[in-house]
Design a protein around this motif. Structure first.
Motif, PDB file in Angstrom:
ATOM      1  N   ALA A 158       4.012  -2.815 -14.624  1.00 49.52           N
ATOM      2  CA  ALA A 158       4.032  -3.808 -13.541  1.00 49.52           C
ATOM      3  C   ALA A 158       5.075  -4.881 -13.814  1.00 49.52           C
ATOM      4  N   LYS A 159       5.201  -5.283 -15.083  1.00 52.51           N
ATOM      5  CA  LYS A 159       6.208  -6.295 -15.418  1.00 52.51           C
ATOM      6  C   LYS A 159       7.622  -5.731 -15.297  1.00 52.51           C
ATOM      7  N   VAL A 160       7.821  -4.482 -15.731  1.00 49.71           N
ATOM      8  CA  VAL A 160       9.149  -3.870 -15.686  1.00 49.71           C
ATOM      9  C   VAL A 160       9.631  -3.716 -14.253  1.00 49.71           C
ATOM     10  N   TYR A 161       8.752  -3.295 -13.338  1.00 50.70           N
ATOM     11  CA  TYR A 161       9.133  -3.049 -11.952  1.00 50.70           C
ATOM     12  C   TYR A 161       8.857  -4.232 -11.034  1.00 50.70           C
ATOM     13  N   ASN A 162       8.571  -5.412 -11.619  1.00 49.84           N
ATOM     14  CA  ASN A 162       8.353  -6.651 -10.860  1.00 49.84           C
ATOM     15  C   ASN A 162       7.272  -6.488  -9.800  1.00 49.84           C
ATOM     16  N   CYS A 163       6.190  -5.846 -10.148  1.00 43.52           N
ATOM     17  CA  CYS A 163       5.076  -5.662  -9.217  1.00 43.52           C
ATOM     18  C   CYS A 163       4.217  -6.918  -9.213  1.00 43.52           C
ATOM     19  N   THR A 164       3.642  -7.199  -8.068  1.00 37.70           N
ATOM     20  CA  THR A 164       2.751  -8.349  -7.951  1.00 37.70           C
ATOM     21  C   THR A 164       1.332  -7.851  -7.769  1.00 37.70           C
ATOM     22  N   ASP A 220      -2.537  -8.527  -6.197  1.00 38.51           N
ATOM     23  CA  ASP A 220      -3.325  -9.206  -5.179  1.00 38.51           C
ATOM     24  C   ASP A 220      -4.766  -8.753  -5.364  1.00 38.51           C
ATOM     25  N   ILE A 221      -5.557  -9.545  -6.049  1.00 34.02           N
ATOM     26  CA  ILE A 221      -6.950  -9.227  -6.372  1.00 34.02           C
ATOM     27  C   ILE A 221      -7.039  -7.853  -7.032  1.00 34.02           C
ATOM     28  N   ASN A 222      -6.375  -7.698  -8.163  1.00 35.84           N
ATOM     29  CA  ASN A 222      -6.386  -6.488  -8.998  1.00 35.84           C
ATOM     30  C   ASN A 222      -5.723  -5.272  -8.367  1.00 35.84           C
ATOM     31  N   ILE A 223      -5.033  -5.429  -7.271  1.00 36.38           N
ATOM     32  CA  ILE A 223      -4.300  -4.317  -6.657  1.00 36.38           C
ATOM     33  C   ILE A 223      -2.818  -4.649  -6.751  1.00 36.38           C
ATOM     34  N   TYR A 224      -2.093  -3.759  -7.394  1.00 36.03           N
ATOM     35  CA  TYR A 224      -0.668  -3.992  -7.607  1.00 36.03           C
ATOM     36  C   TYR A 224       0.141  -3.471  -6.427  1.00 36.03           C
ATOM     37  N   LYS A 225       1.164  -4.255  -6.064  1.00 34.61           N
ATOM     38  CA  LYS A 225       2.102  -3.866  -5.017  1.00 34.61           C
ATOM     39  C   LYS A 225       3.499  -4.002  -5.585  1.00 34.61           C
ATOM     40  N   CYS A 226       4.230  -2.892  -5.523  1.00 32.15           N
ATOM     41  CA  CYS A 226       5.588  -2.874  -6.070  1.00 32.15           C
ATOM     42  C   CYS A 226       6.582  -2.875  -4.919  1.00 32.15           C
ATOM     43  N   PRO A 227       7.587  -3.732  -4.997  1.00 27.66           N
ATOM     44  CA  PRO A 227       8.575  -3.778  -3.909  1.00 27.66           C
ATOM     45  C   PRO A 227       9.360  -2.470  -3.814  1.00 27.66           C
ATOM     46  N   GLY A 228       9.303  -1.852  -2.641  1.00 28.97           N
ATOM     47  CA  GLY A 228      10.059  -0.633  -2.388  1.00 28.97           C
ATOM     48  C   GLY A 228       9.395   0.649  -2.844  1.00 28.97           C
ATOM     49  N   ASN A 229       8.231   0.576  -3.520  1.00 30.41           N
ATOM     50  CA  ASN A 229       7.587   1.788  -4.007  1.00 30.41           C
ATOM     51  C   ASN A 229       6.059   1.620  -4.008  1.00 30.41           C
ATOM     52  N   PRO A 230       5.412   1.853  -2.855  1.00 29.57           N
ATOM     53  CA  PRO A 230       3.958   1.644  -2.788  1.00 29.57           C
ATOM     54  C   PRO A 230       3.156   2.603  -3.669  1.00 29.57           C
ATOM     55  N   THR A 288      -2.155   0.346 -10.466  1.00 30.47           N
ATOM     56  CA  THR A 288      -3.525  -0.146 -10.251  1.00 30.47           C
ATOM     57  C   THR A 288      -4.529   0.765 -10.947  1.00 30.47           C
ATOM     58  N   LEU A 289      -4.364   2.083 -10.788  1.00 28.65           N
ATOM     59  CA  LEU A 289      -5.265   3.022 -11.466  1.00 28.65           C
ATOM     60  C   LEU A 289      -5.158   2.893 -12.981  1.00 28.65           C
ATOM     61  N   MET A 290      -3.942   2.727 -13.478  1.00 29.70           N
ATOM     62  CA  MET A 290      -3.753   2.591 -14.927  1.00 29.70           C
ATOM     63  C   MET A 290      -4.436   1.338 -15.466  1.00 29.70           C
ATOM     64  N   THR A 291      -4.364   0.238 -14.724  1.00 27.65           N
ATOM     65  CA  THR A 291      -4.967  -0.999 -15.215  1.00 27.65           C
ATOM     66  C   THR A 291      -6.497  -0.945 -15.159  1.00 27.65           C
TER      67      THR A 291
END
Length: 191
Positions: free
Chosen positions: A59-65, A67-77, A84-87
Motif C-alpha cells: 500500500a505504501k509502495v503504490y500510494n494506496c489510501t 478508507d475504513i480498512n479498505i484500500y483504494k489504489c489510484p488507477g488500479n482498483p 485489503t485482503l492481505m491486510t
C-alpha cells in the motif's frame, strides 16, 4: 454447506502444527528432517502476520489510501482489493499461532528426546512402539480403515463408509485426517 467448509478449514488450520509434530515423533524422523518441520511450524505460525505486513508495504509502495480498512489504489482498483485482503490476513494468526506453537513445542520435545538418546549412545532411528498400526493385508489405500475397524471391533465396511462420508461432507477435515493417519502411523510389522 458454507459453515461446514469454514469449520473444516478452521479445524485443518488448528490441526496443522500438532500434526507435523506427531508425524516427526511417530515416524522417528532424523534430526535434519525434524529441523525442517520445526522451521515449517515457525513459518506457519508467522505467515498471516507476514502477509499482513506485506500488504501494508505494498500500500505504501503504490500510494494506496485507506478508507475504513479498505484500500483504494489510484488507477488500479483490483490492487486495492488484493491489498485489503492481505491486510486482513493477520486475523488468521488467531488460529495459526496456537497451532504453530503446539507444533513447535512437540518438535522441540522430539528433538530433546533424540539428543538425549544420542548422548546415551542409544539407537535413534527406531520408531517408538506404536499403539496403532496400519493394516498390511486388508487395505485399499493405506490400511487406516481396517486398522480402526480392528482396534474398535467395528465392521470394516461400516468404517470405510463413514470415512468416505466424512471426506465428502467435511473435506477440509476428513481427508487431511486420513492423510495424517497415513503419515503418522506405521504399517503393522511383518509376522
Amino acid at each position: 454447506m458454507g459453515e461446514i467448509f469454514f469449520l473444516s478449514l478452521i479445524s485443518l488450520l488448528l490441526f496443522f502444527g500438532p500434526a507435523l509434530a506427531a508425524i516427526a515423533i511417530r515416524r522417528s524422523l532424523s534430526i535434519p528432517w525434524q529441523l525442517v518441520l520445526l522451521v515449517i511450524c515457525i513459518l506457519y505460525a508467522a505467515f498471516p502476520i507476514l502477509i499482513g505486513l506485506g500488504g501494508v508495504g505494498l500500500a505504501k509502495v503504490y500510494n494506496c489510501t485507506t478508507d475504513i480498512n479498505i484500500y483504494k489504489c489510484p488507477g488500479n482498483p483490483s490492487l486495492g482489493e488484493t491489498i485489503t485482503l492481505m491486510t486482513f490476513a493477520h486475523l488468521l494468526a488467531i488460529i495459526t499461532i496456537p497451532s504453530g506453537i503446539l507444533g513447535i513445542i512437540g518438535m522441540l520435545i522430539s528433538l530433546v528426546i533424540k539428543f538425549v538418546k544420542l548422548r546415551k549412545g542409544e539407537e535413534t532411528s527406531q520408531a517408538p512402539f506404536a499403539i496403532f498400526y496400519r493394516s498390511r493385508r486388508h487395505k485399499l489405500i493405506a490400511g487406516i480403515c481396517s486398522a480402526i475397524a480392528k482396534k474398535t471391533n467395528l465392521p470394516l465396511l461400516a468404517v470405510r463408509i463413514v470415512t468416505v462420508i466424512l471426506a465428502i461432507v467435511a473435506p477440509g477435515f476428513g481427508a487431511p485426517l486420513y492423510l495424517w493417519l497415513w503419515l503418522a502411523f506405521p504399517l503393522e510389522p511383518n509376522s
